[in-house]
Design a protein around this motif. Structure first.
Motif, PDB file in Angstrom:
ATOM      1  N   ARG A  60      37.163  40.110  29.233  1.00 42.45           N
ATOM      2  CA  ARG A  60      36.938  39.354  30.469  1.00 42.45           C
ATOM      3  C   ARG A  60      35.451  39.076  30.655  1.00 42.45           C
ATOM      4  O   ARG A  60      35.059  37.977  31.057  1.00 42.45           O
ATOM      5  N   ASN A 112      34.450  31.769  40.426  1.00 41.87           N
ATOM      6  CA  ASN A 112      33.921  32.764  41.370  1.00 41.87           C
ATOM      7  C   ASN A 112      35.038  33.410  42.186  1.00 41.87           C
ATOM      8  O   ASN A 112      35.053  34.639  42.389  1.00 41.87           O
ATOM      9  N   TYR A 124      39.112  31.918  31.086  1.00 39.92           N
ATOM     10  CA  TYR A 124      38.822  33.082  31.936  1.00 39.92           C
ATOM     11  C   TYR A 124      39.875  33.268  33.024  1.00 39.92           C
ATOM     12  O   TYR A 124      40.370  34.372  33.249  1.00 39.92           O
ATOM     13  N   LEU A 138      33.682  35.374  30.741  1.00 44.38           N
ATOM     14  CA  LEU A 138      32.879  34.978  31.892  1.00 44.38           C
ATOM     15  C   LEU A 138      31.478  34.576  31.448  1.00 44.38           C
ATOM     16  O   LEU A 138      30.904  33.603  31.962  1.00 44.38           O
ATOM     17  N   GLU A 171      39.378  39.943  40.937  1.00 45.35           N
ATOM     18  CA  GLU A 171      39.264  41.060  40.000  1.00 45.35           C
ATOM     19  C   GLU A 171      38.577  42.263  40.651  1.00 45.35           C
ATOM     20  O   GLU A 171      38.983  43.414  40.470  1.00 45.35           O
ATOM     21  N   HIS A 204      36.974  35.742  40.018  1.00 44.48           N
ATOM     22  CA  HIS A 204      36.190  36.961  39.768  1.00 44.48           C
ATOM     23  C   HIS A 204      36.258  37.904  40.971  1.00 44.48           C
ATOM     24  O   HIS A 204      36.302  39.137  40.812  1.00 44.48           O
TER      25      HIS A 204
END
Length: 220
Positions: free
Chosen positions: A115, A160, A103, A119, A166, A163
């Motif tokens: 993605r 985390n 990931y 995840l 992103e 993410h």
């Protein structure tokens, strides 16, 4: 006549025993017999004590050997269970590591669905690992358990943080505070990525120590 000894002095006449002498002799015989009997009883008692002592020692030794045997059996069983837990746990940890790497190594502008799938895979492997770890960590020393938690905790934080980067990228164009936050997150992600291999190596070493693998002198 002078020089002639009286008849009473020429012959030895044994002294006649008196009732008193006979009583004393009888008493001495009884005393000697009593002493002999007491000596026999004492010797018998000593032999009995020695026998009882030897028997007690033999029984105690047998009990100790039995307890030692039972303890060895228990320790063997515990070690077998512990080894099974370590092997299973390690087998669940590696897919979790792979999913985190898959990931976080994706290019940020790659396919969105790809993605999301990766995840989701990471989340599933996390659940699989922790569902096994929680009820079985009792088999691990506390230091080893903490090391496992440090590694998996770092993995979760890494994913985390990645993410979050992103999400920030979707807010383009970013304001200056937004750019600062993105740069800070990127630095944190890089630092956590660099810490994964040392943490994994430390945990693997602990697992091998528990399993009895020979360790280099500096690692003992």
């Amino acid at each position: 006549m002078a020089g002639i000894k009286p008849v009473s002095q020429l012959f030895f006449y044994p002294k006649q025993s008196t009732p008193k002498d006979a009583s004393e002799n009888e008493y001495k015989k009884k005393q000697q017999e009593l002493e002999r009997q007491n000596a026999e009883k004492l010797e018998t008692h000593k032999n009995s004590l020695n026998h009882q002592s030897e028997l007690a020692i033999t029984q105690l030794r047998a009990q100790l050997e039995l307890k030692a045997s039972e303890r060895n059996i228990k320790l063997t069983t515990v070690f077998e269970d512990q080894a099974k837990v370590i092997v299973t746990l390690y087998g669940k940890l590696l897919p979790m590591l792979d999913a985190a790497e898959d990931y976080t190594m994706l290019i940020k502008d790659s396919d969105q669905q790809n993605r999301i799938d990766k995840l989701k895979t990471f989340a599933e492997r996390c659940n699989d690992y922790f569902d096994y770890f929680r009820p079985n960590r009792i088999y691990l020393p506390q230091t080893t358990s903490k090391q496992a938690n440090e590694l998996t905790g770092t993995l979760v934080k890494l994913v985390n943080k990645y993410h979050m980067t992103e999400k920030l990228l979707k807010l383009q164009p970013l304001t200056e505070p937004g750019l600062e936050s993105l740069n800070k997150l990127d630095e944190q992600v890089e630092a956590m990525q660099a810490s994964i291999s040392p943490l994994l190596l430390t945990l693997e070493t602990e697992f091998q120590k528990i399993l009895g693998f020979p360790m280099p002198e500096k690692e003992k």
